[in-house]
Design a protein around this motif. Structure first.
Motif, PDB file in Angstrom:
ATOM      1  N   ASN A 186       0.404  -6.030  -2.268  1.00  0.00           N
ATOM      2  CA  ASN A 186      -0.291  -5.711  -0.875  1.00  0.00           C
ATOM      3  C   ASN A 186      -0.491  -7.297  -0.208  1.00  0.00           C
ATOM      4  OD1 ASN A 186      -0.378  -3.780   1.015  1.00  0.00           O
ATOM      5  ND2 ASN A 186      -2.678  -3.904   0.793  1.00  0.00           N
ATOM      6  N   GLY A 187       0.339  -8.131  -0.276  1.00  0.00           N
ATOM      7  CA  GLY A 187      -0.053  -9.550   0.402  1.00  0.00           C
ATOM      8  C   GLY A 187      -0.729 -10.597  -0.383  1.00  0.00           C
ATOM      9  N   ARG A 188      -1.010 -10.109  -1.845  1.00  0.00           N
ATOM     10  CA  ARG A 188      -1.396 -11.216  -2.669  1.00  0.00           C
ATOM     11  C   ARG A 188      -0.554 -12.352  -3.033  1.00  0.00           C
ATOM     12  NH1 ARG A 188      -3.925  -6.655  -2.989  1.00  0.00           N
ATOM     13  NH2 ARG A 188      -6.067  -6.619  -3.652  1.00  0.00           N
ATOM     14  N   THR A 189       0.815 -11.856  -3.079  1.00  0.00           N
ATOM     15  CA  THR A 189       1.599 -13.071  -3.560  1.00  0.00           C
ATOM     16  C   THR A 189       1.756 -14.086  -2.285  1.00  0.00           C
ATOM     17  OG1 THR A 189       3.088 -11.776  -4.749  1.00  0.00           O
ATOM     18  CG2 THR A 189       3.861 -13.663  -4.012  1.00  0.00           C
ATOM     19  N   MET A 219     -12.142  -1.101  -4.957  1.00  0.00           N
ATOM     20  CA  MET A 219     -11.854  -1.686  -3.705  1.00  0.00           C
ATOM     21  C   MET A 219     -10.368  -1.311  -3.373  1.00  0.00           C
ATOM     22  SD  MET A 219     -14.834  -4.170  -2.920  1.00  0.00           S
ATOM     23  CE  MET A 219     -14.551  -3.785  -1.066  1.00  0.00           C
ATOM     24  N   ALA A 220      -9.588  -1.641  -4.556  1.00  0.00           N
ATOM     25  CA  ALA A 220      -8.154  -1.670  -4.356  1.00  0.00           C
ATOM     26  C   ALA A 220      -7.753  -0.531  -3.724  1.00  0.00           C
ATOM     27  CB  ALA A 220      -7.463  -1.995  -5.651  1.00  0.00           C
ATOM     28  N   THR A 221      -8.219   0.913  -4.169  1.00  0.00           N
ATOM     29  CA  THR A 221      -7.768   2.057  -3.673  1.00  0.00           C
ATOM     30  C   THR A 221      -8.337   2.215  -2.063  1.00  0.00           C
ATOM     31  OG1 THR A 221      -9.684   3.153  -4.501  1.00  0.00           O
ATOM     32  CG2 THR A 221      -7.798   3.098  -5.749  1.00  0.00           C
ATOM     33  N   ILE A 272      -6.025   0.409   0.043  1.00  0.00           N
ATOM     34  CA  ILE A 272      -4.638   0.786   0.259  1.00  0.00           C
ATOM     35  C   ILE A 272      -4.771   2.366   1.052  1.00  0.00           C
ATOM     36  CG2 ILE A 272      -3.426  -0.414  -1.432  1.00  0.00           C
ATOM     37  CD1 ILE A 272      -3.634   2.170  -3.025  1.00  0.00           C
ATOM     38  N   GLY A 273      -6.117   3.113   1.255  1.00  0.00           N
ATOM     39  CA  GLY A 273      -6.063   4.060   1.820  1.00  0.00           C
ATOM     40  C   GLY A 273      -5.739   5.184   1.100  1.00  0.00           C
ATOM     41  N   ALA A 310       1.046  -1.221  -0.066  1.00  0.00           N
ATOM     42  CA  ALA A 310      -0.105   0.032   0.040  1.00  0.00           C
ATOM     43  C   ALA A 310       0.773   1.333   0.049  1.00  0.00           C
ATOM     44  CB  ALA A 310      -0.894  -0.004   1.296  1.00  0.00           C
ATOM     45  N   VAL A 311       1.892   1.235   0.565  1.00  0.00           N
ATOM     46  CA  VAL A 311       2.787   2.546   0.770  1.00  0.00           C
ATOM     47  C   VAL A 311       3.351   2.778  -0.584  1.00  0.00           C
ATOM     48  CG1 VAL A 311       4.810   3.341   1.967  1.00  0.00           C
ATOM     49  CG2 VAL A 311       3.287   1.870   3.306  1.00  0.00           C
ATOM     50  N   GLU A 312       3.730   1.926  -1.181  1.00  0.00           N
ATOM     51  CA  GLU A 312       4.459   1.989  -2.651  1.00  0.00           C
ATOM     52  C   GLU A 312       3.358   2.423  -3.533  1.00  0.00           C
ATOM     53  OE1 GLU A 312       8.191  -0.812  -2.799  1.00  0.00           O
ATOM     54  OE2 GLU A 312       6.844  -0.844  -4.634  1.00  0.00           O
ATOM     55  N   ALA A 313       2.237   1.941  -3.476  1.00  0.00           N
ATOM     56  CA  ALA A 313       1.063   2.336  -4.493  1.00  0.00           C
ATOM     57  C   ALA A 313       0.691   3.822  -4.168  1.00  0.00           C
ATOM     58  CB  ALA A 313       0.122   1.260  -4.276  1.00  0.00           C
TER      59      ALA A 313
END
Length: 504
Positions: A314-317, A133-135, A138-139, A108-111
């Motif tokens: 963001n945790g998917r891997t 929902m992705a945004t 990541i807030g 999330a930080v990088e995105a």
């Protein structure tokens, strides 16, 4: 011979704690207590979910090959997860070849930093957004605000949530917990230049929102979108929606930034045939979406002239690396499981503390962000289910959500320190280790009849057993154990009667 020390393989990182919206501030049971006290919320959610549920059953029943479509959807998504790296590389090459720019975000930080940097390059201090929902995960809105950039949601439900300083409570209908009267009050209080005589008729509320958003569509040069699918063979992305706001966002601004979770990819354009039948029927109970927008890179003098795609991990891997958990990545965010869940219907989405509520959220959130000990709110999510199986029956891609929840419960117990739950399991293990100990335990359980008293149920026990009675009652133990009944004259007589009836 020179010895070479090879590093130990590292487990892929989960989504970072403290960034984004994948972890609540309190456990599910504590949050549920607050939400259950809101009778208006329960009525709103019950009315909405029952309406969508009935429409879904009607339109899925119209298709004789519905089960085959579910099988096809499941097979395609399983294939995607089995060769995700290969498909992502193919997708990146296709997007780049058609004029898009691909950015990879580990978390999330990088995105957030990537998106904020892209917006700053345009010189704009405002962006419009189509539901993503992705945004939310990541807030992004909060990060943009900290950078002096104001984001305007354009989906009507998302706009209601944003203007109400609220958080979404449903994957598909984020403002499902609000009724018309509440929405009218939000518009009157938060929307500039709104008619002070605005009533709560849906058409009037929609017209007020349309006037507010039209100006934003015409004047804002940057749009940020999510996507429902990314097609590996062509680099095409797609958004399905009901209001047309998405199409405005995707076509009018000069710059388009799309944030896409890496699991949203599908191999070929032909695969859309399956998902464009499964998704609308499962989500809104419609045969097809009113608006389906597809875009591929940049087209000179037509639509946005600058297109950026942010591929989000963001945790998917980490979830993909989990043999059991990777099945959760098959989710196409239709929300069918929420609309049939008895737990969600009573608590609503806020109790889950995550962007992803309901049964699939109880699986997906711990997979993405992890469960860090017994005090982590995410550790309580796998228990936010009755395991009735309705979510499995409703899922269009046949995700076995109950089994995944059971596995996550097992993982939580394995990771937790020795506590009341482990003590109870240890006591049960000792009691069941011999027939003598089991008989003693049965006799001891009979004392529960005295505690239950005339009301016939045990509603409060001291710690550590209070963990069970805080949330449910224990029925009064029977007068006889099964063994006692089996050996009694009454039991023998009933068994003989049953055998005689079976042979007649």
């Amino acid at each position: 011979m020179t010895r070479v020390a090879l590093p130990s393989p590292a487990f892929p990182p989960r989504a970072p704690e403290g960034a984004g919206n994948l972890r609540g501030s309190e456990s599910f049971p504590d949050a549920a207590h607050h939400e259950l006290a809101n009778s208006q919320l329960r009525r709103n959610i019950s009315n909405a979910t029952h309406t969508i549920r009935e429409k879904r059953l009607q339109v899925t029943g119209e298709l004789p090959d519905w089960e085959q479509l579910r099988d096809s959807g499941s097979a395609i998504k399983t294939d995607v997860m089995n060769r995700l790296p290969e498909l992502l590389e193919q997708f990146e090459a296709a997007v780049t070849a058609r004029g898009g720019v691909v950015h990879w975000a580990q978390d999330a930080v990088e995105a957030n930093e990537i998106v904020a940097g892209l917006v700053r390059e345009t010189g704009s201090e405002e962006v419009i957004k189509v539901k993503s929902m992705a945004t939310q995960e990541i807030g992004l809105n909060e990060h943009l605000e900290s950078e002096g950039i104001r984001a305007y949601e354009t989906d009507l439900a998302e706009l209601i949530v944003q203007l109400g300083h609220d958080t979404p409570s449903h994957i598909l209908v984020p403002a499902i917990h609000r009724n018309r009267s509440e929405i009218r009050e939000i518009f009157l209080n938060e929307m500039a230049d709104v008619d002070p005589h605005l009533d709560d008729d849906p058409a009037s509320l929609a017209a007020a929102a349309r006037r507010f958003l039209r100006h934003k569509f015409m004047t804002t040069p940057v749009a940020i979108s999510g996507t429902n699918f990314g097609i590996a063979e062509t680099g095409t992305l797609g958004v399905v929606e009901s209001e047309g706001n998405g199409r405005m966002c995707l076509t009018m601004p000069q710059t388009l930034i799309t944030v896409m979770g890496i699991e949203k990819i599908i191999p070929t354009y032909a695969d859309l045939e399956v998902f464009l039948q499964l998704l609308p029927r499962s989500s809104t109970g419609e045969r097809m979406n009113p608006y389906t927008s597809m875009w591929t890179g940049v087209t000179p003098e037509d639509g946005p002239q600058s297109f950026h795609l942010v591929l989000l991990d963001n945790g998917r891997t980490a979830a993909l690396a989990d043999k059991i958990g990777r099945e959760a990545l098959n989710c196409i965010r239709c929300s069918a499981c929420l609309n049939v869940c008895p737990v969600y219907e009573r608590t609503g989405g806020h109790a889950y503390g995550s962007t992803y509520p309901g049964p699939i959220g109880a699986v997906l959130t711990p997979q993405l962000a992890g469960m860090h000990g017994s005090h982590d709110p995410n550790s309580s999510l796998p228990f936010a289910s009755s395991l009735c199986g309705a979510c499995f029956d409703a899922c269009p891609v046949k995700i076995d959500i109950p089994s995944l929840l059971v596995e996550l419960r097992h993982q939580k117990v394995e990771q937790a320190a020795f506590g009341s739950e482990a003590a109870a399991m240890r006591a049960a293990s000792i009691a069941m280790s011999s027939s003598g100990k089991f008989t003693v335990a049965q006799k001891a359980a009979g004392l529960g009849r005295l505690i239950a008293g005339k009301k016939g149920k045990i509603s409060a026990l001291p710690p550590p057993l209070s963990g069970w009675t805080d949330a449910r009652d224990i029925p009064k133990p029977p007068k006889q154990t099964f063994r006692q009944w089996w050996g009694s004259a009454e039991g023998q007589r009933e068994i003989a009667d049953a055998r005689r009836q079976a042979h007649e």
